[in-house]
Design a protein around this motif. Structure first.
Motif, short mmCIF file in Angstrom:
data_model
loop_
_atom_site.label_atom_id
_atom_site.label_comp_id
_atom_site.label_asym_id
_atom_site.label_seq_id
_atom_site.Cartn_x
_atom_site.Cartn_y
_atom_site.Cartn_z
N SER A 61 0.84 -1.21 0.16
CA SER A 61 -0.04 -0.14 0.02
C SER A 61 0.87 1.19 0.03
CB SER A 61 -0.83 0.06 1.25
OG SER A 61 -0.20 0.09 2.49
N TRP A 66 5.47 4.84 2.16
CA TRP A 66 6.16 5.68 3.34
C TRP A 66 7.33 5.22 3.91
CZ3 TRP A 66 0.91 7.28 6.28
CH2 TRP A 66 0.57 8.72 5.62
N PHE A 88 -3.21 12.83 6.56
CA PHE A 88 -2.07 11.94 6.22
C PHE A 88 -0.87 12.37 6.33
CE2 PHE A 88 -5.81 10.56 3.20
CZ PHE A 88 -5.89 9.38 3.73
N VAL A 135 3.59 16.36 2.12
CA VAL A 135 2.59 15.62 1.34
C VAL A 135 2.10 16.75 0.18
CG1 VAL A 135 0.08 14.71 1.39
CG2 VAL A 135 1.63 14.19 3.56
N ASN A 137 -0.30 16.49 -2.18
CA ASN A 137 -1.81 16.63 -2.08
C ASN A 137 -2.38 15.86 -0.94
OD1 ASN A 137 -3.90 17.61 -4.03
ND2 ASN A 137 -4.49 15.51 -3.85
N THR A 139 -4.93 14.51 1.00
CA THR A 139 -6.16 13.76 0.49
C THR A 139 -7.38 14.03 1.48
OG1 THR A 139 -4.63 11.93 -0.42
CG2 THR A 139 -6.93 11.64 -0.76
N ASP A 166 5.34 12.85 -0.37
CA ASP A 166 3.97 11.93 -0.63
C ASP A 166 3.26 12.52 -1.93
OD1 ASP A 166 1.33 11.01 -0.53
OD2 ASP A 166 1.36 10.62 1.44
N CYS A 189 1.53 5.51 -5.12
CA CYS A 189 0.85 4.25 -5.05
C CYS A 189 -0.12 3.93 -6.29
CB CYS A 189 0.25 3.84 -3.76
SG CYS A 189 -1.26 4.98 -3.57
N LYS A 192 -4.74 5.47 -7.25
CA LYS A 192 -5.47 6.68 -7.41
C LYS A 192 -5.22 7.15 -8.96
CE LYS A 192 -5.04 7.41 -2.58
NZ LYS A 192 -6.11 7.63 -1.66
N1 PLP Z 1 -0.74 9.37 1.80
C1 PLP Z 1 -1.80 9.96 1.17
C2 PLP Z 1 -1.74 11.38 0.70
C3 PLP Z 1 -2.95 9.20 0.84
O1 PLP Z 1 -4.00 9.73 0.35
C4 PLP Z 1 -2.96 7.89 1.49
C5 PLP Z 1 -4.27 6.94 1.39
O2 PLP Z 1 -5.31 7.44 0.84
C6 PLP Z 1 -1.84 7.35 2.15
C7 PLP Z 1 -0.95 8.12 2.18
C8 PLP Z 1 -2.01 5.89 2.57
O3 PLP Z 1 -2.01 5.10 1.56
P1 PLP Z 1 -2.61 3.54 1.62
O4 PLP Z 1 -3.76 3.63 2.25
O5 PLP Z 1 -2.39 3.17 0.32
O6 PLP Z 1 -1.61 2.88 2.59
#
Ligand code: PLP
Length: 381
Positions: A61, A66, A88, A135, A137, A139, A166, A189, A192
């Protein structure tokens, strides 16, 4: 019954082309056909990150990617600078602390991105900071951090800290430049902007980061054996072959459309969505127009109205999923994902469903937001 509208900000709708690609027979991951597949993918991933350096692909994931970024570059006890931009960034900091890093956190109001002036100030005050974590963007809020300005702040302070970014909800949907912006590790990842099912995590890595190598114990996440095996198109473990078939197809789709066109499509749908929100008389959470996300919009509920109730009603009546409010935004916002495999008519359906749902939930909105967005989209061809 039609298709489900999956309008959370990831996982996103997976195109049929990608789904069909993942359904091909699994092959020998130590054979020549696999090596051709991996070499092709590793090459074609680079332009998506805008890098000429290596991109490491993990079966993981985003959270795994990270961790990989941190344990490959840092040592226990290192100081890192981070920004409280939302849920996040908070989770990434929690992970850093659990690993034994010392996090210096710049507090935030969850409506703005990482503050370049605060970055410059903290870096000037502390030459021992080993890395800056941003980060791109957020989320949870729909706010984009201005990564080039953070880079400029690091340079202005004459600081040697690594820059870790990120791009989990911006990669493949918003302009991003790993090399040009001087990023050392970009975390991404699959589920998205890349339009794949969940299951792949990425680290794009600068020469400085590769040479740096922190002192954390690491095994599965260690870049070194992966980069070495990748040279011949292999992995030091069994790779996720079928997701890689899907990735090859998704990369082909992005290349066919052209990345600048992909970004322009996302910018346009984000602007249309904000026009709808304002026409309803509601607020977009992001407080700075320089920092609008192009992949999602967080909509603030008027006092006394519960965002999750609106989401529940929209799911029940229209079979559409919207993003929930995360962390301290629980019940206060809902998030509209407009990223990935998405076009004008997907947006029309999405905004139509949101407008009907808000009205049905008794939220006091002005009618016509979806229409306002569509008229603007129509004029902008
Ligand atoms: N970072 C951001 C900006 C995210 O939006 C997300 C998940 O939506 C993550 C990290 C964590 O990713 P995951 O849920 O695939 O482990």
């Amino acid at each position: 019954m039609g298709r489900h509208f999956l309008q959370i900000p990831g996982p996103t709708n997976v195109p049929d082309r990608v789904l069909q690609a993942t359904a091909r027979p699994t092959i020998d991951h130590r054979g020549p056909e696999f090596a051709r597949l991996a070499l092709e993918i590793l090459e074609r991933l680079r332009p998506v990150f805008r890098t000429t350096g290596p991109v490491i692909v993990y079966p993981s994931s985003g959270t795994g990617a990270w961790e990989a970024a941190l344990v490959n570059t840092l040592s226990p006890g290192d100081r890192v600078l981070a920004f409280e931009t939302g849920h996040f960034s908070t989770l990434w900091c929690d992970m850093a602390r659990r690993l034994g890093l010392e996090v210096e956190l710049v507090p935030g109001d969850w409506r703005h991105g990482a503050d370049p002036d605060a970055a410059a100030e903290r870096l000037a005050a502390d030459p021992s900071i080993a890395a800056v974590m941003v980060v791109h963007n957020e989320t949870s809020t729909g706010v984009r951090s201005r990564v080039p300005e953070i880079r400029a702040a690091i340079d202005r302070a004459g600081h040697s800290a690594l820059l870790l970014v990120d791009t989990i909800s911006s990669l493949g949907s918003m302009d991003y430049r790993h090399d040009e912006w001087g990023v050392d590790v970009t975390v991404g990842c699959s589920q998205k902007g890349l339009m794949l099912p969940p299951g792949l995590g990425f680290n794009a890595v600068s020469g400085k980061a590769l040479a740096h190598r922190g002192g954390f114990p690491r095994s599965y996440w260690d870049w070194e054996p992966i980069v070495a095996a990748n040279e011949r198109g292999f992995y030091p473990y069994t790779p996720p072959t079928n997701l890689l078939y899907g990735l090859r197809e998704a990369l082909a789709m992005l290349a066919e459309e052209g990345l600048p066109e992909v970004f322009a499509r996302h910018d346009r749908h984000a602007e249309a969505t904000r026009r709808a929100v304002r026409a309803w008389g509601l607020d977009v959470l992001c407080a700075d127009e320089r920092e609008y996300s192009s992949s999602l919009t967080a909509v603030v509920m008027p006092p006394g109205h519960d965002a999750d109730e609106v989401r529940r009603l929209i799911l029940e009546r229209f079979d559409m999923s919207l993003g929930t409010g995360l962390g301290r935004l629980a019940d206060k916002v809902f998030r509209i994902g407009h990223l990935g495999h998405f076009n004008d008519l997907s947006l029309a359906g999405t905004l139509g469903g949101v407008e009907m749902g808000l009205a049905a939930a008794g939220v006091p909105i002005k009618p016509g937001g979806a229409g306002a967005a569509l008229s603007w989209l129509g004029r902008r061809g």
